[in-house]
Design a protein around this motif. Structure first.
Motif, PDB file in Angstrom:
ATOM      1  N   GLU A   1      22.562  33.660  19.207  1.00 42.28           N
ATOM      2  CA  GLU A   1      22.638  34.955  18.521  1.00 42.28           C
ATOM      3  C   GLU A   1      21.252  35.515  18.245  1.00 42.28           C
ATOM      4  O   GLU A   1      20.308  34.763  18.011  1.00 42.28           O
ATOM      5  CB  GLU A   1      23.375  34.804  17.194  1.00 42.28           C
ATOM      6  N   HIS A   2      21.171  36.835  18.248  1.00 36.68           N
ATOM      7  CA  HIS A   2      19.954  37.530  17.836  1.00 36.68           C
ATOM      8  C   HIS A   2      20.225  38.186  16.495  1.00 36.68           C
ATOM      9  O   HIS A   2      21.237  38.886  16.330  1.00 36.68           O
ATOM     10  CB  HIS A   2      19.564  38.598  18.865  1.00 36.68           C
ATOM     11  N   LEU A   3      19.358  37.950  15.524  1.00 32.60           N
ATOM     12  CA  LEU A   3      19.508  38.512  14.195  1.00 32.60           C
ATOM     13  C   LEU A   3      18.280  39.360  13.865  1.00 32.60           C
ATOM     14  O   LEU A   3      17.170  39.025  14.282  1.00 32.60           O
ATOM     15  CB  LEU A   3      19.651  37.390  13.160  1.00 32.60           C
ATOM     16  N   PRO A   4      18.449  40.435  13.108  1.00 27.77           N
ATOM     17  CA  PRO A   4      17.292  41.256  12.724  1.00 27.77           C
ATOM     18  C   PRO A   4      16.230  40.416  12.014  1.00 27.77           C
ATOM     19  O   PRO A   4      16.530  39.391  11.401  1.00 27.77           O
ATOM     20  CB  PRO A   4      17.888  42.296  11.773  1.00 27.77           C
ATOM     21  N   ALA A   5      15.000  40.871  12.065  1.00 30.65           N
ATOM     22  CA  ALA A   5      13.859  40.109  11.554  1.00 30.65           C
ATOM     23  C   ALA A   5      14.009  39.687  10.101  1.00 30.65           C
ATOM     24  O   ALA A   5      13.537  38.628   9.714  1.00 30.65           O
ATOM     25  CB  ALA A   5      12.580  40.918  11.739  1.00 30.65           C
ATOM     26  N   ALA A   6      14.649  40.486   9.263  1.00 28.62           N
ATOM     27  CA  ALA A   6      14.723  40.182   7.832  1.00 28.62           C
ATOM     28  C   ALA A   6      15.869  39.243   7.471  1.00 28.62           C
ATOM     29  O   ALA A   6      15.994  38.844   6.332  1.00 28.62           O
ATOM     30  CB  ALA A   6      14.874  41.484   7.042  1.00 28.62           C
TER      31      ALA A   6
ATOM     32  N   ARG B   1      11.689  32.578  15.647  1.00 27.04           N
ATOM     33  CA  ARG B   1      11.403  33.910  15.118  1.00 27.04           C
ATOM     34  C   ARG B   1      10.347  34.554  16.003  1.00 27.04           C
ATOM     35  O   ARG B   1       9.323  33.954  16.314  1.00 27.04           O
ATOM     36  CB  ARG B   1      10.912  33.828  13.676  1.00 27.04           C
ATOM     37  N   ALA B   2      10.627  35.786  16.420  1.00 25.48           N
ATOM     38  CA  ALA B   2       9.719  36.573  17.245  1.00 25.48           C
ATOM     39  C   ALA B   2       9.597  37.957  16.620  1.00 25.48           C
ATOM     40  O   ALA B   2      10.360  38.291  15.699  1.00 25.48           O
ATOM     41  CB  ALA B   2      10.271  36.662  18.670  1.00 25.48           C
ATOM     42  N   PRO B   3       8.669  38.787  17.089  1.00 25.15           N
ATOM     43  CA  PRO B   3       8.505  40.110  16.489  1.00 25.15           C
ATOM     44  C   PRO B   3       9.795  40.933  16.460  1.00 25.15           C
ATOM     45  O   PRO B   3      10.022  41.711  15.532  1.00 25.15           O
ATOM     46  CB  PRO B   3       7.450  40.773  17.370  1.00 25.15           C
ATOM     47  N   GLU B   4      10.673  40.741  17.447  1.00 30.07           N
ATOM     48  CA  GLU B   4      11.899  41.541  17.510  1.00 30.07           C
ATOM     49  C   GLU B   4      13.054  40.962  16.711  1.00 30.07           C
ATOM     50  O   GLU B   4      14.124  41.544  16.639  1.00 30.07           O
ATOM     51  CB  GLU B   4      12.329  41.781  18.959  1.00 30.07           C
ATOM     52  N   GLY B   5      12.860  39.800  16.102  1.00 22.33           N
ATOM     53  CA  GLY B   5      13.924  39.232  15.280  1.00 22.33           C
ATOM     54  C   GLY B   5      14.015  37.730  15.414  1.00 22.33           C
ATOM     55  O   GLY B   5      13.100  37.070  15.903  1.00 22.33           O
ATOM     56  N   LEU B   6      15.135  37.201  14.983  1.00 25.07           N
ATOM     57  CA  LEU B   6      15.369  35.766  14.959  1.00 25.07           C
ATOM     58  C   LEU B   6      16.456  35.417  15.971  1.00 25.07           C
ATOM     59  O   LEU B   6      17.526  36.022  15.975  1.00 25.07           O
ATOM     60  CB  LEU B   6      15.827  35.355  13.550  1.00 25.07           C
ATOM     61  N   THR B   7      16.158  34.465  16.834  1.00 21.16           N
ATOM     62  CA  THR B   7      17.163  33.935  17.749  1.00 21.16           C
ATOM     63  C   THR B   7      17.625  32.602  17.183  1.00 21.16           C
ATOM     64  O   THR B   7      16.809  31.755  16.834  1.00 21.16           O
ATOM     65  CB  THR B   7      16.589  33.742  19.163  1.00 21.16           C
ATOM     66  N   VAL B   8      18.944  32.444  17.080  1.00 25.32           N
ATOM     67  CA  VAL B   8      19.529  31.252  16.487  1.00 25.32           C
ATOM     68  C   VAL B   8      20.534  30.646  17.458  1.00 25.32           C
ATOM     69  O   VAL B   8      21.344  31.357  18.050  1.00 25.32           O
ATOM     70  CB  VAL B   8      20.250  31.600  15.161  1.00 25.32           C
ATOM     71  N   VAL B   9      20.469  29.326  17.608  1.00 25.16           N
ATOM     72  CA  VAL B   9      21.507  28.570  18.305  1.00 25.16           C
ATOM     73  C   VAL B   9      22.226  27.793  17.215  1.00 25.16           C
ATOM     74  O   VAL B   9      21.602  27.058  16.452  1.00 25.16           O
ATOM     75  CB  VAL B   9      20.915  27.595  19.337  1.00 25.16           C
ATOM     76  N   ARG B  10      23.546  27.996  17.134  1.00 28.80           N
ATOM     77  CA  ARG B  10      24.301  27.319  16.091  1.00 28.80           C
ATOM     78  C   ARG B  10      25.632  26.837  16.636  1.00 28.80           C
ATOM     79  O   ARG B  10      26.161  27.387  17.601  1.00 28.80           O
ATOM     80  CB  ARG B  10      24.524  28.225  14.884  1.00 28.80           C
ATOM     81  N   GLU B  11      26.141  25.793  15.983  1.00 29.27           N
ATOM     82  CA  GLU B  11      27.448  25.279  16.374  1.00 29.27           C
ATOM     83  C   GLU B  11      28.520  26.262  15.930  1.00 29.27           C
ATOM     84  O   GLU B  11      28.452  26.839  14.847  1.00 29.27           O
ATOM     85  CB  GLU B  11      27.699  23.908  15.764  1.00 29.27           C
ATOM     86  N   VAL B  12      29.499  26.467  16.784  1.00 30.63           N
ATOM     87  CA  VAL B  12      30.598  27.389  16.510  1.00 30.63           C
ATOM     88  C   VAL B  12      31.764  26.587  15.946  1.00 30.63           C
ATOM     89  O   VAL B  12      32.143  25.558  16.504  1.00 30.63           O
ATOM     90  CB  VAL B  12      31.025  28.117  17.801  1.00 30.63           C
TER      91      VAL B  12
END
Length: 125
Positions: free
Chosen positions: A21-26, A38-49
């Motif tokens: 998932e991509h989440l906004p920076a904040a 975390r990158a300038p365009e936001g947060l990428t998260v890998v999580r268990e579903v």
């Protein structure tokens, strides 16, 4: 010889199904994450579903080579995994750790990914 032939690895299929998932920076990461960047365009998260939410999520399976941990200065280890997957037209998302790489493939491509990795000389448990 290809990078795969030079860098055979032992991988295991990680139990569970994952979302990328991509989440906004904040935004803070949700609970249950296994990797985040975390990158300038936001947060990428890998999580268990969890089972009840899997209907809308694109599901991924994870392969991890932690059993054959390698140093950061050893070239070609990730390429050895990605080359056979690219040749088999399997999409990937990668999260690297200090010891090894977590290679995620779409759940629908899991069998094809495992077959391609085994054909390239990797062991997959």
């Amino acid at each position: 010889m290809s990078a795969a032939g030079q860098r055979a690895q032992r991988l295991r299929l990680v139990p569970g199904r994952f979302a990328v998932e991509h989440l906004p920076a904040a935004v803070a990461p949700p609970s249950g994450w296994i990797a985040q960047v975390r990158a300038p365009e936001g947060l990428t998260v890998v999580r268990e579903v969890v089972e009840h939410e899997s209907a809308d999520a694109e599901l991924w399976r994870a392969l991890y080579g932690g059993d054959t941990a390698h140093g950061l200065n050893l070239p070609g280890m990730l390429a050895a995994l990605l080359e056979p997957l690219a040749a088999a037209a399997v999409p990937v998302f990668v999260a690297s750790t200090f010891h090894a790489d977590l290679v995620l493939v779409p759940e629908s491509d899991t069998e094809r990914a495992v077959a391609a990795l085994r054909a390239a000389g990797h062991a997959v448990d």
